[in-house]
Design a protein around this motif. Sequence first.
Motif, PDB file in Angstrom:
ATOM      1  N   ALA A 134       4.444  46.323  45.752  1.00 13.58           N
ATOM      2  CA  ALA A 134       5.853  46.164  45.396  1.00 13.58           C
ATOM      3  C   ALA A 134       6.227  47.049  44.209  1.00 13.58           C
ATOM      4  O   ALA A 134       7.232  47.767  44.236  1.00 13.58           O
ATOM      5  CB  ALA A 134       6.137  44.695  45.087  1.00 13.58           C
ATOM      6  N   VAL A 135       5.393  47.014  43.144  1.00 12.91           N
ATOM      7  CA  VAL A 135       5.696  47.828  41.978  1.00 12.91           C
ATOM      8  C   VAL A 135       5.605  49.305  42.333  1.00 12.91           C
ATOM      9  O   VAL A 135       6.437  50.129  41.917  1.00 12.91           O
ATOM     10  CB  VAL A 135       4.749  47.475  40.822  1.00 12.91           C
ATOM     11  CG1 VAL A 135       4.987  48.400  39.624  1.00 12.91           C
ATOM     12  CG2 VAL A 135       4.942  46.020  40.410  1.00 12.91           C
ATOM     13  N   GLY A 136       4.591  49.679  43.127  1.00 12.25           N
ATOM     14  CA  GLY A 136       4.482  51.071  43.549  1.00 12.25           C
ATOM     15  C   GLY A 136       5.684  51.528  44.344  1.00 12.25           C
ATOM     16  O   GLY A 136       6.120  52.678  44.226  1.00 12.25           O
ATOM     17  N   ALA A 137       6.260  50.641  45.142  1.00 10.51           N
ATOM     18  CA  ALA A 137       7.424  51.027  45.952  1.00 10.51           C
ATOM     19  C   ALA A 137       8.636  51.328  45.077  1.00 10.51           C
ATOM     20  O   ALA A 137       9.364  52.285  45.322  1.00 10.51           O
ATOM     21  CB  ALA A 137       7.757  49.913  46.945  1.00 10.51           C
ATOM     22  N   ILE A 138       8.868  50.515  44.026  1.00  7.88           N
ATOM     23  CA  ILE A 138      10.046  50.765  43.189  1.00  7.88           C
ATOM     24  C   ILE A 138       9.808  51.962  42.267  1.00  7.88           C
ATOM     25  O   ILE A 138      10.747  52.683  41.928  1.00  7.88           O
ATOM     26  CB  ILE A 138      10.437  49.506  42.393  1.00  7.88           C
ATOM     27  CG1 ILE A 138       9.322  49.073  41.443  1.00  7.88           C
ATOM     28  CG2 ILE A 138      10.783  48.371  43.336  1.00  7.88           C
ATOM     29  CD1 ILE A 138       9.697  47.878  40.563  1.00  7.88           C
ATOM     30  N   VAL A 139       8.539  52.182  41.842  1.00  8.70           N
ATOM     31  CA  VAL A 139       8.253  53.386  41.064  1.00  8.70           C
ATOM     32  C   VAL A 139       8.414  54.627  41.947  1.00  8.70           C
ATOM     33  O   VAL A 139       8.969  55.651  41.537  1.00  8.70           O
ATOM     34  CB  VAL A 139       6.848  53.318  40.450  1.00  8.70           C
ATOM     35  CG1 VAL A 139       6.479  54.645  39.776  1.00  8.70           C
ATOM     36  CG2 VAL A 139       6.759  52.179  39.433  1.00  8.70           C
ATOM     37  N   GLU A 140       7.951  54.525  43.189  1.00 13.79           N
ATOM     38  CA  GLU A 140       8.007  55.661  44.113  1.00 13.79           C
ATOM     39  C   GLU A 140       9.452  56.082  44.376  1.00 13.79           C
ATOM     40  O   GLU A 140       9.779  57.274  44.362  1.00 13.79           O
ATOM     41  CB  GLU A 140       7.321  55.282  45.425  1.00 13.79           C
ATOM     42  CG  GLU A 140       7.441  56.306  46.536  1.00 13.79           C
ATOM     43  CD  GLU A 140       6.668  57.578  46.263  1.00 13.79           C
ATOM     44  OE1 GLU A 140       6.925  58.576  46.952  1.00 13.79           O
ATOM     45  OE2 GLU A 140       5.826  57.577  45.341  1.00 13.79           O
ATOM     46  N   ILE A 141      10.346  55.122  44.597  1.00 14.39           N
ATOM     47  CA  ILE A 141      11.735  55.501  44.884  1.00 14.39           C
ATOM     48  C   ILE A 141      12.371  56.165  43.669  1.00 14.39           C
ATOM     49  O   ILE A 141      13.183  57.088  43.796  1.00 14.39           O
ATOM     50  CB  ILE A 141      12.561  54.264  45.341  1.00 14.39           C
ATOM     51  CG1 ILE A 141      13.918  54.697  45.879  1.00 14.39           C
ATOM     52  CG2 ILE A 141      12.722  53.273  44.222  1.00 14.39           C
ATOM     53  CD1 ILE A 141      13.834  55.549  47.111  1.00 14.39           C
ATOM     54  N   SER A 142      11.979  55.705  42.456  1.00 18.54           N
ATOM     55  CA  SER A 142      12.516  56.328  41.252  1.00 18.54           C
ATOM     56  C   SER A 142      12.038  57.769  41.135  1.00 18.54           C
ATOM     57  O   SER A 142      12.831  58.683  40.856  1.00 18.54           O
ATOM     58  CB  SER A 142      12.095  55.524  40.023  1.00 18.54           C
ATOM     59  OG  SER A 142      12.527  54.184  40.129  1.00 18.54           O
ATOM     60  N   LEU A 143      10.718  57.986  41.351  1.00 16.21           N
ATOM     61  CA  LEU A 143      10.192  59.341  41.250  1.00 16.21           C
ATOM     62  C   LEU A 143      10.795  60.241  42.318  1.00 16.21           C
ATOM     63  O   LEU A 143      11.133  61.402  42.059  1.00 16.21           O
ATOM     64  CB  LEU A 143       8.666  59.314  41.372  1.00 16.21           C
ATOM     65  CG  LEU A 143       7.908  58.496  40.310  1.00 16.21           C
ATOM     66  CD1 LEU A 143       6.408  58.677  40.494  1.00 16.21           C
ATOM     67  CD2 LEU A 143       8.318  58.888  38.903  1.00 16.21           C
ATOM     68  N   GLN A 144      10.920  59.737  43.531  1.00 15.58           N
ATOM     69  CA  GLN A 144      11.494  60.548  44.605  1.00 15.58           C
ATOM     70  C   GLN A 144      12.920  60.971  44.280  1.00 15.58           C
ATOM     71  O   GLN A 144      13.306  62.132  44.500  1.00 15.58           O
ATOM     72  CB  GLN A 144      11.457  59.764  45.918  1.00 15.58           C
ATOM     73  CG  GLN A 144      10.083  59.641  46.539  1.00 15.58           C
ATOM     74  CD  GLN A 144      10.120  58.884  47.839  1.00 15.58           C
ATOM     75  OE1 GLN A 144      11.172  58.405  48.251  1.00 15.58           O
ATOM     76  NE2 GLN A 144       8.975  58.772  48.493  1.00 15.58           N
ATOM     77  N   ARG A 145      13.714  60.028  43.740  1.00 18.95           N
ATOM     78  CA  ARG A 145      15.097  60.368  43.440  1.00 18.95           C
ATOM     79  C   ARG A 145      15.172  61.436  42.331  1.00 18.95           C
ATOM     80  O   ARG A 145      15.972  62.368  42.392  1.00 18.95           O
ATOM     81  CB  ARG A 145      15.847  59.105  43.031  1.00 18.95           C
ATOM     82  CG  ARG A 145      17.341  59.303  42.828  1.00 18.95           C
ATOM     83  CD  ARG A 145      18.000  59.867  44.075  1.00 18.95           C
ATOM     84  NE  ARG A 145      17.818  59.002  45.217  1.00 18.95           N
ATOM     85  CZ  ARG A 145      18.639  58.017  45.546  1.00 18.95           C
ATOM     86  NH1 ARG A 145      19.700  57.795  44.817  1.00 18.95           N
ATOM     87  NH2 ARG A 145      18.403  57.278  46.621  1.00 18.95           N
TER      88      ARG A 145
END
Length: 879
Positions: A756-767
């Motif tokens: 879950a934490v990786g998913a929200i970090v990932e979307i931030s980095l991708q954006r």
Amino acid sequence: MAFPIPDHLPRQLDVSSTVLSKFDSATLQSLNSSFASSCRADLDESIRLTKTKLHDRIRADSSNFHRQLSSAKSLKERLDTLSGHVQAQSVALSDSKACSGLVPVLLEALEAHQLLAQESLNANVLSDSLSHLSECRAQLDALQKLVDAGDLPPASIACHALKSLLISVPGPLKDASVVSEMQSRLRVLANRVEELLSDAYTKSVVVNASEVIIKPLVLVPRSLKPLPLSSVLSSISSASLASHLSTLRRDILTHYIECSFDQPTSLTVSTMKDTSGALMHVLGRFPASPNTTDTGSPLVNVSTALDFLHEQLFPILPLTHKHSFPRSLSKPISAAVLARLLIPGLPSQLEALPAFLKVANKAVDLEDKYIVGMLDTSSECEIKAWVNNVCAHYERQRRSHILDSARKLIIQSTSSEPTFHAQLFLSQETPDIAGLAPANEGDAWGLDDDGQSLEAGSSKSSAEPEEDNVWGFDDGLEEEIETQQADPAEVVEEDPGDAWGWNDEEPAPEELVQAEDTWDDPWGEEPTLSEVTPSANSAPATQKVSTSKQSSVNDGRPTNGTSRHPKSRPITEPYLVSNLAKSIIRTVEDALHEGKGLSSSGIFPSSPTSTITPGTLIMQSGALVLDLYRAVYPVVAAARLVRPGDVMQFSNNCFWLAEEVGRLVTYERGVLVVKNKLEECKSVLQVLADSWYQDGIGRQRTALCDILASAKGFTDTSDQDRYDDCEMAISRVVREIRSVANAWKPILPKSKYYTAVGAIVEISLQRILENILAIPDIPEVESHKLSELCRILAALEGLFVEDFSESSFVVSYVPSWLKFSYLSELLEASMADLTYLFEDGALVDFEVDELVKFVRALFADTPLRTKTLEKIMGGHPVR
């Protein structure tokens, strides 16, 4: 009127038309005497020609002309003769002057006859009227004598007879005053008779709350002998009798039927004499002892009351009410037995059913003997039908009670929900993660705030921790506890606040070494999660790691680049579950056990006509409790389910319930009849758990994207205000991610937490990557600014560290981490550094097109940039 000649036909012009045409065409000058003479000559010539033609025609057929002429003369003579005779005849018929005409004489005779007939008719009508009045007067006098003598039954008959006579009076008497007076007197006498009969009924049939009195004989005023009750009932008017019987039925049902079910009552039947010596039959009602435990006594009272009415009242009813009145009692008595005895008395415990079934069988006997046999042979046997289906009624009542209790439990629990720790058993064999082992599982998650150890499955807020092991959460943990205690020297006092790296300032390297690890694995040594192949619902696939970022072996401790030999033992992860879920599953188990107990008790043997076996409805209520939880909880807890922690808590609850339902389906015996429904509930709960888990992640991803949208693509960062806005946006993202991770950490199991934490970090980095790589031109000043902004997110790597002496496993859960890390370096790198990293394969996470666009944005157009772009467009080096 002549028929008009059509215009297309030739017209024959006569002399007059010709002469008129000449006059029409004449002018004032031509209109003279000569013109008039010519016209007259034309007319004379035409007349002469016409006469000539007539004479020629007569001479051509002279005989026929003379014959017709003589006939016409003869006809005229006879017509004159007939007219004379008609005139003479008319005078003979209607001569009124000489009074010799036939018609006047006849009319005079008819008038005399009419007067005589009218006088005769008047005499006959007068005679009939006087005769009818005389008969009415005689009957009225006889009625008056009967009323004065108190002979009411014949008086009632006389009233009906006199009423019929007054209705059938001759026409001339209908509006006569004498008839109106007789009708008035009859009305008074009839009312008097009806009043006396009603008074006689009320004296003969007395019903109150304490007794029912029926007197076979009743004495009325001025009567020489008592009247039988049967004659009173047959003589009273139909409307009045219906009203009395309706009141009687209401009083009997209220005071002697329904009251017997509401309070202890005793009925007695006796025969005695009143003060005047008249015989009377009495049904007495007395309060019974409140300690009476015989639940069948109301049925005895009903039998007693119906026997009394059957002996003393039903036989003397008139034919019009002999069957309708008893039939009117059948439905209310059946309804009273069902609504006041059987349905409220249906027990809620299995032990009380045998005694209740005895009472139910007595009610069936009462229906067969009295309601069907005595009152109404066409009864639908409602009591018998209900008793035959009493098993289903009992189970429906229990199901309603179970669901109502579950509903109250769900509603009450939303205010405060104690929790306990369950264990997530991973299905795969996973190597140990290298690190320090804490003394117990609770400490590893930072859940042991008071320093006391929490055993697996225990609730930190529950008052009954000893019951947690009932659910099988402590199985197989002895070996793990022994492993944890094997090397106590490695246990380090932990600081939960610093271990997560959520402090405002990033810790110094020496502080990272000394910081306690709240993620020490309670299950022994395991490899870092970056080497574990995550399951579909726990972690994403490990991304390719650049060789420049791989770690080496330090002090004999393996890092991300090394592997261990896996140990074949169960892998578990603790996660937080609400005690409400435990209460729900206990309710489901209790329903299954109760249903199986009812099925095996033999109290309700299977009937050939029954479609379900006993206990099935109760066992099915277990699945309905789960459906009720799924339907009610998200509604009553809607205000709380907007918080990140509560969303994941509900997901955990559904996941744990699904696991427990699967255990019930697997290990519980006798649940085959509801196995399919339970399996369906398990599947739905699993879907619900996954959907809420993904929804919780999706909400945070949306919130983070909204925050990053305020940075407006990270352009123009050379301007200090724009840089401050971008820095504020990234700082807010870091704080939001840390806050959400802090809320999720004590709730979710490790694998789901990191996912879950990786998913929200990932979307931030991708954006951020998308925005920076989309900038067409990045000056030197902006590249340094963007690099500084990117390095702010490096603090999030601490969320993926369990042992600060080892490397993080952030790349296992954030696929874009390495790409983002190299982005911050490339923003400040030279062309030579970029070429070196590209040739060394460190930039494999970047697409060729992205690198080409990025190089063009960073560097000016020089031969060196052209050479570098040609090398990059040739593709990544093959390793």
